[in-house]
Scaffold this active site. Structure first.
Site, short mmCIF file in Angstrom:
data_model
loop_
_atom_site.label_atom_id
_atom_site.label_comp_id
_atom_site.label_asym_id
_atom_site.label_seq_id
_atom_site.Cartn_x
_atom_site.Cartn_y
_atom_site.Cartn_z
N GLU A 152 0.68 -1.26 0.08
CA GLU A 152 0.14 0.06 -0.11
C GLU A 152 0.84 1.18 -0.03
O GLU A 152 1.85 1.56 0.69
CB GLU A 152 -0.98 -0.14 1.31
CG GLU A 152 -1.86 1.28 1.50
CD GLU A 152 -2.58 1.48 0.24
OE1 GLU A 152 -3.24 0.54 -0.14
OE2 GLU A 152 -2.67 2.72 -0.17
N LEU A 154 -0.58 4.44 0.28
CA LEU A 154 -1.25 5.80 0.56
C LEU A 154 -0.54 6.68 1.56
O LEU A 154 0.32 5.97 2.15
CB LEU A 154 -2.60 5.28 1.30
CG LEU A 154 -2.64 4.75 2.86
CD1 LEU A 154 -2.65 5.87 3.87
CD2 LEU A 154 -3.91 4.15 3.04
N ALA A 256 12.75 21.49 2.11
CA ALA A 256 13.54 21.54 3.40
C ALA A 256 12.82 21.77 4.53
O ALA A 256 12.06 22.51 4.61
CB ALA A 256 14.91 22.18 2.95
N CYS A 264 5.58 5.66 9.21
CA CYS A 264 6.36 4.64 8.20
C CYS A 264 7.69 5.16 7.44
O CYS A 264 8.50 4.11 7.75
CB CYS A 264 5.35 5.16 6.89
SG CYS A 264 3.70 4.55 6.95
N LYS A 327 2.74 15.48 10.09
CA LYS A 327 2.43 16.29 8.83
C LYS A 327 1.07 17.12 8.75
O LYS A 327 0.37 16.50 9.93
CB LYS A 327 2.54 15.46 7.70
CG LYS A 327 1.39 14.39 7.62
CD LYS A 327 1.72 13.25 6.42
CE LYS A 327 1.17 13.97 5.20
NZ LYS A 327 1.08 12.78 4.11
N1 LIG Z 1 -0.36 4.35 7.95
C1 LIG Z 1 -0.02 4.66 6.76
O1 LIG Z 1 -0.29 5.49 6.09
C2 LIG Z 1 0.37 3.43 6.04
C3 LIG Z 1 0.36 3.59 4.56
C4 LIG Z 1 0.92 2.39 3.84
C5 LIG Z 1 1.38 1.16 4.54
N2 LIG Z 1 1.24 1.27 5.83
C6 LIG Z 1 1.49 -0.17 6.52
O2 LIG Z 1 0.48 -0.80 7.00
C7 LIG Z 1 0.65 -1.30 8.17
C8 LIG Z 1 -0.39 -0.75 8.96
O3 LIG Z 1 -0.16 0.51 9.24
P1 LIG Z 1 -0.91 1.33 10.46
O4 LIG Z 1 -0.50 2.67 10.37
O5 LIG Z 1 -2.58 1.28 10.00
O6 LIG Z 1 -0.86 0.61 11.86
P2 LIG Z 1 -1.89 0.75 12.98
O7 LIG Z 1 -0.89 0.33 14.11
O8 LIG Z 1 -2.48 2.09 13.16
O9 LIG Z 1 -3.00 -0.42 12.71
C9 LIG Z 1 -2.77 -1.73 12.81
C10 LIG Z 1 -4.13 -2.44 13.48
O10 LIG Z 1 -4.22 -3.86 13.47
C11 LIG Z 1 -4.69 -4.18 14.57
N3 LIG Z 1 -4.44 -5.77 14.61
C12 LIG Z 1 -3.09 -6.30 15.18
N4 LIG Z 1 -3.35 -7.53 15.02
C13 LIG Z 1 -4.64 -7.85 14.64
C14 LIG Z 1 -5.30 -9.17 14.47
N5 LIG Z 1 -4.56 -10.18 14.66
N6 LIG Z 1 -6.54 -9.05 13.99
C15 LIG Z 1 -7.24 -7.69 13.73
N7 LIG Z 1 -6.68 -6.56 13.95
C16 LIG Z 1 -5.17 -6.62 14.64
C17 LIG Z 1 -4.06 -3.33 15.58
O11 LIG Z 1 -4.96 -3.32 17.04
C18 LIG Z 1 -4.29 -1.87 14.81
O12 LIG Z 1 -5.42 -1.38 15.38
C19 LIG Z 1 1.83 -1.16 8.47
O13 LIG Z 1 2.80 -2.20 7.98
C20 LIG Z 1 2.57 0.26 7.89
O14 LIG Z 1 3.74 0.43 7.51
C21 LIG Z 1 0.77 2.14 6.65
O1 LIG Z 2 9.22 17.62 0.86
C1 LIG Z 2 8.81 16.97 2.07
C2 LIG Z 2 7.88 16.17 1.78
C3 LIG Z 2 7.59 15.19 3.10
N1 LIG Z 2 8.20 15.77 4.16
C4 LIG Z 2 7.83 15.01 5.51
O2 LIG Z 2 8.04 13.57 5.37
C5 LIG Z 2 7.16 12.84 6.25
C6 LIG Z 2 6.47 11.94 5.53
O3 LIG Z 2 5.26 12.51 4.66
P1 LIG Z 2 4.56 11.75 3.64
O4 LIG Z 2 5.18 10.76 2.81
O5 LIG Z 2 3.85 12.70 2.96
O6 LIG Z 2 3.62 11.04 4.62
P2 LIG Z 2 3.34 9.68 4.90
O7 LIG Z 2 1.63 9.49 5.33
O8 LIG Z 2 3.99 9.04 6.04
O9 LIG Z 2 3.29 8.64 3.78
C7 LIG Z 2 4.59 7.96 3.39
O10 LIG Z 2 4.64 6.81 4.05
C8 LIG Z 2 3.56 5.72 3.60
C9 LIG Z 2 3.44 4.72 4.56
O11 LIG Z 2 4.67 3.69 3.96
C10 LIG Z 2 3.37 5.62 2.25
O12 LIG Z 2 2.59 4.79 1.90
C11 LIG Z 2 3.40 6.86 1.41
O13 LIG Z 2 3.52 6.52 0.10
C12 LIG Z 2 4.85 7.78 1.84
O14 LIG Z 2 4.66 8.78 1.38
C13 LIG Z 2 6.47 14.07 6.82
O15 LIG Z 2 6.95 14.18 8.08
C14 LIG Z 2 6.52 15.17 6.11
O16 LIG Z 2 6.58 16.51 6.88
C15 LIG Z 2 9.23 16.74 4.36
O17 LIG Z 2 10.02 16.95 5.31
N2 LIG Z 2 9.47 17.26 3.01
#
Ligand SMILES: NC(=O)c1ccc[n+]([C@@H]2O[C@H](COP(=O)([O-])OP(=O)(O)OC[C@H]3O[C@@H](n4cnc5c(N)ncnc54)[C@H](O)[C@@H]3O)[C@@H](O)[C@H]2O)c1
Ligand SMILES: O=c1ccn([C@@H]2O[C@H](COP(=O)(O)OP(=O)(O)O[C@H]3O[C@H](CO)[C@@H](O)[C@H](O)[C@H]3O)[C@@H](O)[C@H]2O)c(=O)[nH]1
Length: 437
Positions: A152, A154, A256, A264, A327
């Site tokens: 993912e 996002l 910057a 993440c 952010k």
């Molecule tokens: N947060 C993001 O923007 C984002 C974007 C892309 C990928 N990811 C990846 O996605 C994954 C999840 O990230 P997140 O930020 O949503 O984490 P999070 O900690 O917010 O959510 C994980 C959830 O899973 C639940 N959980 C754990 N074990 C479980 C089980 N056996 N059954 C049901 N629920 C269970 C937890 O209670 C928790 O609510 C990570 O690997 C992260 O790196 C996150």
């Molecule tokens: O020019 C920039 C852009 C971003 N940031 C910082 O970088 C961090 C991450 O920003 P951003 O990547 O937009 O946020 P996330 O929601 O953490 O998303 C990243 O992490 C996710 C979880 O893996 C991925 O899915 C996304 O593609 C990836 O962008 C934040 O603290 C921002 O303030 C900067 O300092 N300078």
């Protein structure tokens, strides 16, 4: 088609609501009872623009519901998305994949009908084949269960749009049957022209690690250049604009400032380096340690500049802080540089007042000893120094003359290089950016 989403945190809750929005019947599995009760009542347990309405609508319509039972999900759905967390184990260590293992262990024994299990969590390369083997081992004889890796991408703050209209879809290890089902799940995005890349498990897992490593590197690159700009009096914003006109470089992720944070980028680059070490290729990616170090230096650098602006000591000085989230448009404070800086100043004896439009509550849970203000003016009142650390639009809309009326000393440090320096200076403020004139 019926869908389950296992793990309903930032990623899973968004994915579940978006799948319902696409017309599927969805069950979300969440083991945290407080989170689950909130979700079941139609309440998103975090701030993400647009998600609250979507979730409430589909919970109310009955198309989306939540449970704690993996068995219920196994009996209900054709496609299961695994969205559980993969946090950093500990300082210097890799990702903790126990939640991912746990999800498979809980789901697989109950899979009595053909099912495609889709991993979306970010995992160290090599996890998917192990999980596929475990799935085959645990699923009852006759249950036809397959694992696909579908990382993912996002971004928080844009989670709904990124889920409904991703810029690419990557499927690792999909059989023709699994591909067909997932083409159905993602039909709307595919019809919009979203590219679908079919590959093996290892490549799919690595695409995710590499994407976040690249983004982190880009940010640390411009932050390293910002340090040089500062020494010679150059302007990193002008420089980034000029670089960005080169299509091969691009302007995005060249802002910057105080560096990257969140749940993440920091943990994912560390997990990647750690995994490379296990695979015997740490040297190949050891530059990511420097990316991490440059990032950490930014936070320390801000504390040092703030101290200098407060005549060499922060003790007893009032510091107003705008921003706590990592952010804008998010209330996530996981590894937030803003909160780290506020916390350090507080620990060094400053009287710190923090305001964030959405992250006040999450910040107070993580850093309860800081003082949280009700609005940006309240945070700035009587301040000897104002810090702009998370770039919410609301801060840029504030009138520097009005803010100047409430502070003790008109000095601001813009950790995001986004305030209108000319307007603030015209209002009598001393303005410092990071690598900006
Ligand atoms: N947060 C993001 O923007 C984002 C974007 C892309 C990928 N990811 C990846 O996605 C994954 C999840 O990230 P997140 O930020 O949503 O984490 P999070 O900690 O917010 O959510 C994980 C959830 O899973 C639940 N959980 C754990 N074990 C479980 C089980 N056996 N059954 C049901 N629920 C269970 C937890 O209670 C928790 O609510 C990570 O690997 C992260 O790196 C996150
Ligand atoms: O020019 C920039 C852009 C971003 N940031 C910082 O970088 C961090 C991450 O920003 P951003 O990547 O937009 O946020 P996330 O929601 O953490 O998303 C990243 O992490 C996710 C979880 O893996 C991925 O899915 C996304 O593609 C990836 O962008 C934040 O603290 C921002 O303030 C900067 O300092 N300078």
């Amino acid at each position: 088609m019926r869908i389950s989403v296992i793990g309903c945190g930032y990623l899973g809750a968004t994915h579940a609501a978006c799948m319902a929005e696409l017309g599927f019947e969805v069950v979300g599995v969440e083991i945290d009872p407080v989170k689950r009760a909130g979700l079941a009542a139609g309440k998103v347990p975090f701030f993400e623009p647009g998600l609250q309405d979507l979730l409430a609508e589909h919970v109310a319509s009955g198309r989306l519901r939540f449970t704690d039972s993996a068995q219920e999900a196994a009996e209900f759905a054709d496609v299961h998305f695994v969205c559980v967390g993969t946090p950093q184990v500990a300082e210097g260590l890799g990702a903790d994949v126990s939640q991912v293992d746990g999800a498979i262990e809980l789901l697989a024994p109950h899979l009595t009908r053909p099912a495609v299990v889709v991993g979306k969590s970010t995992v160290p390369v090599g996890t998917a084949p192990r999980l596929a083997a475990r799935l085959a081992e645990l699923a009852p004889a006759g249950a036809d269960a397959e694992l696909v890796w579908n990382p993912e991408f996002l971004r928080e703050g844009f989670a709904v749009a990124d889920t409904l209209r991703p810029d690419r879809l990557v499927l690792g290890g999909a059989t023709p049957h699994a591909e067909e089902l997932l083409r159905e799940v993602y039909a709307a995005a595919l019809a919009d022209g979203t590219p679908l890349l079919l590959t093996d498990y290892a490549t799919a897992e690595l695409v995710k690690s590499a994407a976040n490593a690249f983004l982190a590197t880009k940010i640390s690159f411009i932050n390293a250049i910002a340090e040089v700009c500062e020494v010679v009096g150059a302007d990193v914003v002008d420089l980034a604009d000029a670089l960005g006109h080169d299509d091969r470089i691009g302007r995005k992720f060249l802002n910057a400032g105080i560096g990257f944070g969140g749940g993440c980028l920091p943990k994912d680059i560390r997990a990647f380096v750690h995994r490379a070490g296990e695979l015997g290729v740490e040297d190949a990616v050891s530059f990511l340690r420097q990316v991490d170090d440059i990032n950490q230096r930014r936070r320390e650098h801000v504390v040092a500049i703030a101290t200098a602006m407060l005549d060499g000591s922060v003790s007893g000085k009032r510091v107003g802080v705008w921003g706590a989230a990592f952010k804008p448009d998010s209330d996530d404070v996981r590894d937030s540089p803003a909160l780290w800086i506020a916390g350090q100043l507080h620990l060094r004896g400053a009287d710190v007042r923090v305001y964030d439009p959405e992250a006040g509550k999450t910040a107070a849970l993580m850093f309860p000893t800081l003082t949280y203000a009700a609005n940006p003016i309240d945070a700035a009142t009587d301040a000897d120094l104002l810090l702009h650390l998370t770039e919410w639009k609301e801060f840029r809309a504030l009138d520097p003359v009005a803010v100047g009326d409430v502070v003790t000393r008109k000095q601001v440090l813009d950790g995001r290089n986004l305030l209108d320096f000319d307007a603030w200076r015209a209002a009598g403020w001393t303005v410092r950016g990071l690598g900006r004139r």
